[in-house]
Design a protein around this motif. Structure first.
Motif, short mmCIF file in Angstrom:
data_model
loop_
_atom_site.label_atom_id
_atom_site.label_comp_id
_atom_site.label_asym_id
_atom_site.label_seq_id
_atom_site.Cartn_x
_atom_site.Cartn_y
_atom_site.Cartn_z
N GLY A 94 0.77 -1.32 0.00
CA GLY A 94 -0.12 0.01 -0.06
C GLY A 94 0.93 1.23 -0.02
N ASP A 95 0.22 2.35 0.48
CA ASP A 95 0.92 3.55 0.42
C ASP A 95 1.82 4.01 1.43
N ALA A 96 3.00 4.08 1.21
CA ALA A 96 3.96 4.26 2.42
C ALA A 96 3.76 5.53 3.00
N VAL A 97 3.37 6.53 2.56
CA VAL A 97 3.01 7.82 3.02
C VAL A 97 2.11 7.64 4.10
N VAL A 98 0.86 6.93 3.98
CA VAL A 98 -0.08 6.50 5.10
C VAL A 98 0.52 5.70 6.17
N LEU A 99 1.25 4.75 5.70
CA LEU A 99 2.21 4.24 6.82
C LEU A 99 2.82 5.00 7.62
N LEU A 100 3.55 5.88 7.06
CA LEU A 100 4.53 6.66 7.91
C LEU A 100 3.86 7.53 8.72
N GLU A 101 2.74 8.19 8.35
CA GLU A 101 1.96 9.42 8.87
C GLU A 101 0.88 8.75 9.81
N GLN A 102 0.28 7.42 9.64
CA GLN A 102 -0.46 7.08 10.64
C GLN A 102 -0.26 5.88 11.32
N HIS A 103 0.91 5.21 11.14
CA HIS A 103 1.09 3.96 11.65
C HIS A 103 2.58 3.95 12.37
N LEU A 104 3.53 4.69 12.07
CA LEU A 104 4.89 4.68 12.61
C LEU A 104 4.95 5.97 13.59
N PRO A 105 5.21 5.59 14.90
CA PRO A 105 5.44 6.99 15.64
C PRO A 105 6.54 7.65 15.49
N GLY A 106 7.06 8.80 16.03
CA GLY A 106 8.14 9.37 15.91
C GLY A 106 9.25 8.65 16.35
N GLN A 107 10.33 8.81 15.80
CA GLN A 107 11.71 8.06 16.36
C GLN A 107 11.59 6.33 16.42
N SER A 108 10.84 5.99 15.55
CA SER A 108 10.72 4.62 15.59
C SER A 108 11.55 3.84 14.46
N LEU A 109 12.19 4.51 13.64
CA LEU A 109 13.04 3.90 12.70
C LEU A 109 14.50 4.19 12.83
N SER A 110 15.23 3.16 12.48
CA SER A 110 16.74 3.42 12.64
C SER A 110 17.18 3.86 11.20
N GLY A 111 16.34 3.47 10.14
CA GLY A 111 16.94 3.88 8.72
C GLY A 111 15.71 3.77 7.66
N VAL A 112 15.68 4.53 6.82
CA VAL A 112 14.90 4.40 5.63
C VAL A 112 15.60 4.58 4.48
#
Length: 214
Positions: A94-112
């Motif tokens: 699906g849409d990565a923007v939706v994933l980032l905005e709605q389902h991944l909180p701040g400071q949750s990723l080590s890298g993109v």
């Protein structure tokens, strides 16, 4: 999809994959999904999974998340994961923007990682390009301090656009400002795909950009 891809989808998608549109509201429980707590690497646009499978296999201590819209590609990636016996890879469709905005909180990723996104070379289509200020801003907010955004493309004008957008994001800094043009040296660990080799044969030079969350 091919017969093999269909079989892989039916066998592995229930455990390895989820549709972004069907996710419940709020943060995605990645620790629960992976069955462990580990640094999370998000790859946007995994294509047919050739690079993704190799990178996930090379980093067993990382929870590797691949997102794409292309079902046959995700199925092919699951076939590769099955062959390699990967346990640290999960897939989202699906849409990565939706994933980032709605389902991944701040400071949750080590890298993109965003490798070879669709260039939309015609000027009238540039607005369709994935790498835009709004995306880079939300990516930066989801990275832990010191986390990295790594992009690669073989389209010169898109690379320049990426450099302009990332350089303008106040929460990111270029890790290679002293290199010519600010481009990062091509990392030896990034697999050389047939796609990239063909681009070079056609005279298009690949460029890497690596920015760090400050």
């Amino acid at each position: 999809m091919t017969v093999g891809q269909t079989r892989a989808w039916e066998r592995h998608w229930p455990s390895l994959g989820r549709d972004i549109a069907a996710l419940p509201p709020g943060p995605l429980d990645l620790d629960g999904w992976f069955g462990r707590s580990a640094p999370v690497m998000l790859e946007i646009g995994s294509g047919m999974g050739e690079t993704t499978a190799q990178l996930a296999e090379a980093a067993p201590d990382v929870n590797y998340v691949a997102v794409d819209v292309y079902q046959p590609g995700l199925a092919q990636l699951m076939m590769r994961a099955g062959t390699a016996g990967l346990t640290n890879l999960r897939l989202l469709r699906g849409d990565a923007v939706v994933l980032l905005e709605q389902h991944l909180p701040g400071q949750s990723l080590s890298g993109v990682r965003i490798f070879y996104p669709d260039p939309w070379p015609k000027k009238k289509h540039h607005k369709r390009r994935l790498v835009q200020p709004s995306l880079v801003s939300v990516v930066a907010s989801r990275l832990v301090p010191g986390g990295t955004l790594h992009l690669a493309t073989d389209w010169e004008h898109y690379a320049e656009h990426m450099m302009e957008v990332c350089s303008a994001e106040p929460h990111l800094r270029n890790l290679y400002p002293d290199e010519h043009g600010g481009w990062a040296p091509r990392p030896p660990w990034r697999p050389l795909t047939k796609f990239e080799s063909r681009a070079e044969e056609e005279g298009r030079v690949s460029r890497d950009l690596i920015f760090e969350r400050v």
